[in-house]
Motif scaffolding. Structure first.
Motif, PDB file in Angstrom:
ATOM      1  N   UNK A 172       0.822  -1.195   0.000  1.00  0.00           N
ATOM      2  CA  UNK A 172       0.000   0.000   0.000  1.00  0.00           C
ATOM      3  C   UNK A 172       0.861   1.251   0.000  1.00  0.00           C
ATOM      4  N   UNK A 173       0.300   2.316  -0.503  1.00  0.00           N
ATOM      5  CA  UNK A 173       1.062   3.550  -0.609  1.00  0.00           C
ATOM      6  C   UNK A 173       1.891   3.592  -1.881  1.00  0.00           C
ATOM      7  N   UNK A 174       2.935   4.418  -1.858  1.00  0.00           N
ATOM      8  CA  UNK A 174       3.750   4.664  -3.045  1.00  0.00           C
ATOM      9  C   UNK A 174       5.216   4.435  -2.695  1.00  0.00           C
ATOM     10  N   UNK A 175       5.924   3.778  -3.589  1.00  0.00           N
ATOM     11  CA  UNK A 175       7.355   3.581  -3.408  1.00  0.00           C
ATOM     12  C   UNK A 175       8.109   4.556  -4.314  1.00  0.00           C
ATOM     13  N   UNK A 211       2.917   7.098   2.421  1.00  0.00           N
ATOM     14  CA  UNK A 211       1.467   6.971   2.326  1.00  0.00           C
ATOM     15  C   UNK A 211       0.893   7.919   1.292  1.00  0.00           C
ATOM     16  N   UNK A 212       1.472   9.132   1.223  1.00  0.00           N
ATOM     17  CA  UNK A 212       1.033  10.125   0.252  1.00  0.00           C
ATOM     18  C   UNK A 212       2.263  10.864  -0.285  1.00  0.00           C
ATOM     19  N   UNK A 213       2.164  11.272  -1.551  1.00  0.00           N
ATOM     20  CA  UNK A 213       3.282  11.936  -2.223  1.00  0.00           C
ATOM     21  C   UNK A 213       2.778  13.194  -2.904  1.00  0.00           C
ATOM     22  N   UNK A 214       3.510  14.291  -2.729  1.00  0.00           N
ATOM     23  CA  UNK A 214       3.224  15.520  -3.470  1.00  0.00           C
ATOM     24  C   UNK A 214       4.456  15.864  -4.293  1.00  0.00           C
ATOM     25  N   UNK A 224      11.375   7.863 -14.924  1.00  0.00           N
ATOM     26  CA  UNK A 224      11.254   6.644 -15.725  1.00  0.00           C
ATOM     27  C   UNK A 224       9.955   6.662 -16.516  1.00  0.00           C
ATOM     28  N   UNK A 225       9.981   6.283 -17.796  1.00  0.00           N
ATOM     29  CA  UNK A 225       8.779   6.364 -18.640  1.00  0.00           C
ATOM     30  C   UNK A 225       7.590   5.574 -18.104  1.00  0.00           C
ATOM     31  N   UNK A 226       7.849   4.522 -17.348  1.00  0.00           N
ATOM     32  CA  UNK A 226       6.736   3.713 -16.851  1.00  0.00           C
ATOM     33  C   UNK A 226       6.296   4.104 -15.443  1.00  0.00           C
ATOM     34  N   UNK A 227       6.703   5.301 -14.990  1.00  0.00           N
ATOM     35  CA  UNK A 227       6.206   5.796 -13.706  1.00  0.00           C
ATOM     36  C   UNK A 227       4.680   5.779 -13.738  1.00  0.00           C
ATOM     37  N   UNK A 228       4.081   5.051 -12.797  1.00  0.00           N
ATOM     38  CA  UNK A 228       2.675   4.656 -12.952  1.00  0.00           C
ATOM     39  C   UNK A 228       1.703   5.823 -13.014  1.00  0.00           C
ATOM     40  N   UNK A 229       1.937   6.890 -12.266  1.00  0.00           N
ATOM     41  CA  UNK A 229       0.941   7.964 -12.188  1.00  0.00           C
ATOM     42  C   UNK A 229       1.043   8.949 -13.346  1.00  0.00           C
ATOM     43  N   UNK A 230       2.038   8.777 -14.235  1.00  0.00           N
ATOM     44  CA  UNK A 230       2.228   9.724 -15.325  1.00  0.00           C
ATOM     45  C   UNK A 230       2.101   9.097 -16.706  1.00  0.00           C
ATOM     46  N   UNK A 258      -7.926   8.264  -7.021  1.00  0.00           N
ATOM     47  CA  UNK A 258      -7.784   7.163  -6.087  1.00  0.00           C
ATOM     48  C   UNK A 258      -6.363   6.882  -5.656  1.00  0.00           C
ATOM     49  N   UNK A 259      -5.382   7.424  -6.389  1.00  0.00           N
ATOM     50  CA  UNK A 259      -3.979   7.242  -6.020  1.00  0.00           C
ATOM     51  C   UNK A 259      -3.498   8.468  -5.238  1.00  0.00           C
ATOM     52  N   UNK A 260      -2.713   8.220  -4.195  1.00  0.00           N
ATOM     53  CA  UNK A 260      -2.283   9.294  -3.297  1.00  0.00           C
ATOM     54  C   UNK A 260      -1.032  10.004  -3.812  1.00  0.00           C
ATOM     55  N   UNK A 261      -1.076  10.417  -5.082  1.00  0.00           N
ATOM     56  CA  UNK A 261       0.004  11.189  -5.683  1.00  0.00           C
ATOM     57  C   UNK A 261      -0.600  12.480  -6.225  1.00  0.00           C
ATOM     58  N   UNK A 262      -0.013  13.610  -5.851  1.00  0.00           N
ATOM     59  CA  UNK A 262      -0.564  14.916  -6.201  1.00  0.00           C
ATOM     60  C   UNK A 262       0.536  15.784  -6.809  1.00  0.00           C
ATOM     61  N   UNK A 263       0.110  16.728  -7.649  1.00  0.00           N
ATOM     62  CA  UNK A 263       1.044  17.674  -8.255  1.00  0.00           C
ATOM     63  C   UNK A 263       0.748  19.079  -7.755  1.00  0.00           C
ATOM     64  N   UNK A 264       1.794  19.822  -7.475  1.00  0.00           N
ATOM     65  CA  UNK A 264       1.678  21.237  -7.117  1.00  0.00           C
ATOM     66  C   UNK A 264       2.861  21.970  -7.729  1.00  0.00           C
ATOM     67  N   UNK A 265       2.762  23.279  -7.800  1.00  0.00           N
ATOM     68  CA  UNK A 265       3.831  24.078  -8.397  1.00  0.00           C
ATOM     69  C   UNK A 265       3.254  25.094  -9.355  1.00  0.00           C
TER      70      UNK A 265
END
Length: 537
Positions: free
Chosen positions: A285-288, A306-309, A321-327, A484-491
């Motif tokens: 669970x979470x993000x590596x 648990x969460x990534x910004x 990496x091109x296969x980064x899941x959230x992108x 549903x995935x705990x990855x967020x973008x800011x900037x």
């Protein structure tokens, strides 16, 4: 992707130590969120706010990145006050009547380029303007374009900022809402405004000579060659007509540094020289997160959060990496291309004395069509060393200076190895400075520093919205790229004010409120504060 050993676990990982990352860390830890870590690929925090103390010029910083803000930017001005930095707020001169504009080999004082001056001498400029363009100053040519694109623009803009001046927030919001509604339905020659490039809009209103005048005298090459028409119109609408610019006397970098200090005092952790290379879903669970520590050959560091910004610029996201899941989703990739990078460089020179004062200029900004593009006068005094931002160049002009970066180094003005300028770069800039000021000789510069924001991982000095993209859709969608995935973008890049500290802070605040459940900060005025779109549509 799996690993044979267990990574360290934390609650929240913030990747990117610019002002947005430092703000996120400060807000989360002071709100009681534990186990928050900030990861930064370089050896400093601050990102594109980088204030470098100069050797031999006490009390003066070279602002290699952002320099200024105005009081209507509440997220900046209220935060500065909240952090106790209001004592170092001082005025910032964007331009003085005696500053130079040097175009096509002809010298002008900026007071000669106002509409009143142009009406007295409509044929003074070395440009073959059309009858409707003659006698107009720079601001009035911009207003002509805005009015053609959106009739009534100037009236709405004045209403908005007049309401701001008296803190009539309902009236200011009403004018802004009317502007936004009319902008969404606006067309020019049957084409929706959102679909038009700024270049196309200018070509539809002005002659090529008038466009050259705006580009040459306005200081920014990107103004006429990058981005969409709607984004340009936004920037014009939300900037006060007579903006009272301010800066921090201690350097704009003081803002992220103070946030970072308070983040640490509240229990936050910072890891410098950690470059993110990929993100994966963790089996538990979470993000590596996978980092390279120190350099390309350094050890791999694994962290589970648990969460990534992510507060990374677009170019840094491209380097993952091109296969980064959230992108890797096609829709996300399309939105990532909604902004355009603008290359930019800065070159500062230190002189034994401010020799330019003999020409009648002491502060502010001069502009030219030479590769210097913009030059700003800072600090020093008539009896001591003085600093000038000799070249602030974007686009093709930035490429000119990149071509001179190799060769014998010039004496450094700052103890920052990466900021060392070449001798041929400094000599070229010095010769152009004399030409702009109309002098045949000047003291030789004693030191220099420069920075190229086009290099990785930034990829540009700032970003602009491309035509065909609606920020109301893109900004909320990229805030959480995969539902549903705990990855967020800011900037700042994907904000309603790209290229600004205000935009960076606004996207961070939206992530905090909409996805971390934090309440509105007690120090931040609600009235007149735009955070940008909160949801798609």
């Amino acid at each position: 992707m799996t690993h044979s050993h267990n990574p360290q676990s934390i609650d929240v990982a913030i990747v990117g130590g610019g002002v947005a990352g430092c703000y996120l860390g400060y807000r989360l830890t002071t709100a009681g969120v534990t186990s928050v870590a900030l990861f930064e690929s370089s050896d400093r925090v601050g990102g594109r706010l980088w204030s470098v103390p100069l050797l031999g010029v006490p009390g003066v910083c070279a602002e290699l990145g952002g320099m200024r803000f105005h009081p209507e930017l509440h997220l900046v001005s209220d935060l500065v006050r909240h952090l106790g930095l209001d004592g170092v707020v001082t005025g910032f001169s964007f331009g003085e009547p005696e500053n130079f504009t040097y175009v096509r080999g002809v010298h002008f004082r900026q007071k000669e380029l106002t509409t009143a001056a142009r009406e007295r001498s409509p044929d003074a400029l070395p440009y073959r303007l059309q009858p409707a363009e003659r006698g107009r100053g720079l601001d009035d040519l911009n207003a002509l374009v805005a009015e053609t694109a959106l009739p009534g623009f100037s009236v709405l803009r004045r209403r908005h900022h007049a309401a701001f001046a008296v803190e009539d927030w309902p009236a200011a919001e009403c004018a802004a809402e009317e502007y936004e509604e009319r902008k969404r339905s606006a067309t020019l020659a049957g084409e929706p405004l959102f679909a038009m490039s700024l270049r196309g809009l200018l070509a539809g209103v002005l002659s090529s000579e008038a466009i050259h005048f705006l580009r040459d005298a306005g200081g920014y090459l990107s103004f006429t060659s990058h981005g969409g028409a709607a984004g340009w119109l936004d920037n014009l609408f939300y900037t006060p007509p007579d903006a009272r610019m301010q800066c921090l006397a201690s350097g704009f970098e003081t803002l992220p540094r103070e946030l970072h200090t308070r983040f640490h005092k509240a229990g936050g952790e910072t890891r410098l020289r950690h470059r993110l290379t990929r993100l994966d879903r963790a089996e538990e669970g979470g993000v590596e997160l996978t980092f390279r520590h120190d350099n390309e050959d350094g050890p791999t560091v694994l962290v589970r959060a648990g969460r990534v910004v992510l507060t990374l610029p677009p170019r840094a996201l491209e380097l993952l990496a091109p296969d980064t899941f959230c992108l890797r989703d096609a829709g996300v990739q399309g939105y990532l291309g909604s902004v355009e990078r603008v290359g930019a460089v800065k070159l500062f020179l230190v002189y034994p004395s401010p020799w330019w004062e003999t020409t009648g200029v002491q502060r502010g900004r001069s502009t030219t069509d030479l590769p210097l593009r913009q030059l700003w006068y800072f600090g020093g005094g008539s009896k001591g060393p003085a600093l000038i931002l000799a070249a602030y160049a974007d686009g093709a002009a930035a490429e000119h200076w990149r071509g001179l970066r190799e060769g014998e180094p010039f004496p450094a003005a700052a103890a920052v190895p990466s900021a060392t300028a070449s001798r041929r770069m400094v000599e070229a800039a010095h010769a152009m400075l004399m030409e702009v000021h109309g002098v045949e000789s000047a003291p030789t510069p004693s030191a220099a520093c420069w920075h190229d924001w086009s290099a990785d991982p930034f990829g540009g000095g700032w970003h602009v919205w491309r035509e065909g993209y609606d920020p109301r859709l893109v900004i909320p969608a990229l805030r959480q790229p995969v539902p549903g995935e705990a990855v967020y973008l800011a900037g700042d890049a994907w904000s309603h004010e790209p290229g600004s500290v205000q935009g960076a802070l606004a996207t961070a605040e939206c992530v905090l409120q909409d996805h971390f459940g934090l309440s509105w900060p007690e120090w931040l005025r609600r009235g007149g504060t735009r955070l940008g779109p909160r949801r798609a549509g």
